[in-house]
Design an enzyme around this catalytic site. Structure first.
Site, PDB file in Angstrom:
ATOM      1  N   ASP A   7     -68.866   8.076  22.406  1.00  0.00           N
ATOM      2  CA  ASP A   7     -67.702   8.516  21.642  1.00  0.00           C
ATOM      3  C   ASP A   7     -67.622   7.658  20.378  1.00  0.00           C
ATOM      4  OD1 ASP A   7     -66.564   6.094  22.379  1.00  0.00           O
ATOM      5  OD2 ASP A   7     -64.774   6.969  23.302  1.00  0.00           O
ATOM      6  N   CYS A  64     -69.005   4.048  25.386  1.00  0.00           N
ATOM      7  CA  CYS A  64     -67.687   4.256  24.772  1.00  0.00           C
ATOM      8  C   CYS A  64     -67.101   2.866  24.519  1.00  0.00           C
ATOM      9  CB  CYS A  64     -66.792   5.166  25.618  1.00  0.00           C
ATOM     10  SG  CYS A  64     -66.264   4.496  27.214  1.00  0.00           S
ATOM     11  N   THR A  66     -65.019   0.914  26.273  1.00  0.00           N
ATOM     12  CA  THR A  66     -65.133   0.066  27.460  1.00  0.00           C
ATOM     13  C   THR A  66     -66.347   0.397  28.308  1.00  0.00           C
ATOM     14  OG1 THR A  66     -63.843   1.645  28.721  1.00  0.00           O
ATOM     15  CG2 THR A  66     -62.625  -0.159  27.648  1.00  0.00           C
ATOM     16  N   HIS A  97     -81.671  -1.181  43.445  1.00  0.00           N
ATOM     17  CA  HIS A  97     -80.924  -0.801  44.653  1.00  0.00           C
ATOM     18  C   HIS A  97     -80.386   0.628  44.618  1.00  0.00           C
ATOM     19  CE1 HIS A  97     -79.907  -5.185  46.027  1.00  0.00           C
ATOM     20  NE2 HIS A  97     -81.090  -5.119  45.445  1.00  0.00           N
ATOM     21  N   HIS A 133     -82.464   1.300  50.767  1.00  0.00           N
ATOM     22  CA  HIS A 133     -81.847   1.796  49.532  1.00  0.00           C
ATOM     23  C   HIS A 133     -81.994   3.313  49.428  1.00  0.00           C
ATOM     24  CE1 HIS A 133     -80.833  -2.162  48.388  1.00  0.00           C
ATOM     25  NE2 HIS A 133     -82.077  -2.573  48.202  1.00  0.00           N
TER      26      HIS A 133
HETATM   27  C1  RB5 Z   1     -61.295   5.385  22.937  1.00  0.00           C
HETATM   28  O1  RB5 Z   1     -60.269   4.794  22.219  1.00  0.00           O
HETATM   29  C2  RB5 Z   1     -61.474   4.692  24.258  1.00  0.00           C
HETATM   30  O2  RB5 Z   1     -60.448   5.046  25.126  1.00  0.00           O
HETATM   31  C3  RB5 Z   1     -62.815   5.018  24.864  1.00  0.00           C
HETATM   32  O3  RB5 Z   1     -63.834   4.632  23.987  1.00  0.00           O
HETATM   33  C4  RB5 Z   1     -63.161   4.364  26.184  1.00  0.00           C
HETATM   34  O4  RB5 Z   1     -62.947   2.991  26.135  1.00  0.00           O
HETATM   35  C5  RB5 Z   1     -62.562   4.999  27.367  1.00  0.00           C
HETATM   36  O5  RB5 Z   1     -62.802   4.605  28.510  1.00  0.00           O
END
Ligand code: RB5
Length: 144
Positions: A7, A64, A66, A97, A133
């Protein structure tokens, strides 16, 4: 072939991942997004996951902010084992694993140096092929 999805939060880091994959001789299929304008991560997590699940791509890498949202989205696609990794130990262990077929990372969590090491570790570590596994992965696939 490696499926790529990100994203807007992951876009800049993905450009570094793409350059790194090219330098290493890996081909990739870029499923977007294609800029820093805000988009919805589930679309890109799913697109990359479907390219892996269909067999078109051997592995997927999704990013993304996080790494959490896009990994959750990828893991909704049957046959996908997407591992969110912030360290090289986990990137190696999830191949050995879990035979993970997708790697997720958080661009707001990792610097590019560590992120590229995680990519290398993920791609270079083989599945152990250990019976225990294989059995556990089969249970995941069967929902047991
Ligand atoms: C976008 O602002 C953010 O929510 C996305 O990149 C991600 O971290 C979502 O899990």
């Amino acid at each position: 072939m490696i499926a790529l999805g990100c994203d807007h939060g992951g876009y800049e880091l993905m450009q570094e991942v793409k350059a790194h994959l090219t330098k290493r001789g890996f081909e990739y299929k870029d499923l977007g997004c294609y800029g820093t304008e805000a988009v919805d991560y589930p679309e890109y997590g799913r697109a990359a996951a479907e390219a892996v699940a269909s067999g078109e791509c051997e592995y997927g890498i999704v990013i993304c902010g996080t790494g959490i949202g896009i990994s959750i989205s990828a893991n909704k696609v049957p046959g996908i084992r997407c591992a969110l990794c912030s360290d090289c130990f986990s990137a190696a262990a999830t191949k050995e694993h879990n035979n993970a077929n997708m790697l997720a990372m958080g661009a707001r969590v990792l610097g590019p140096g560590l992120a590229l090491k995680i990519v290398d570790t993920f791609l270079d570590t083989p599945f152990s092929n250990d019976e225990r596994h294989i059995r556990r992965i089969a249970k995941i696939e069967k929902g047991e």
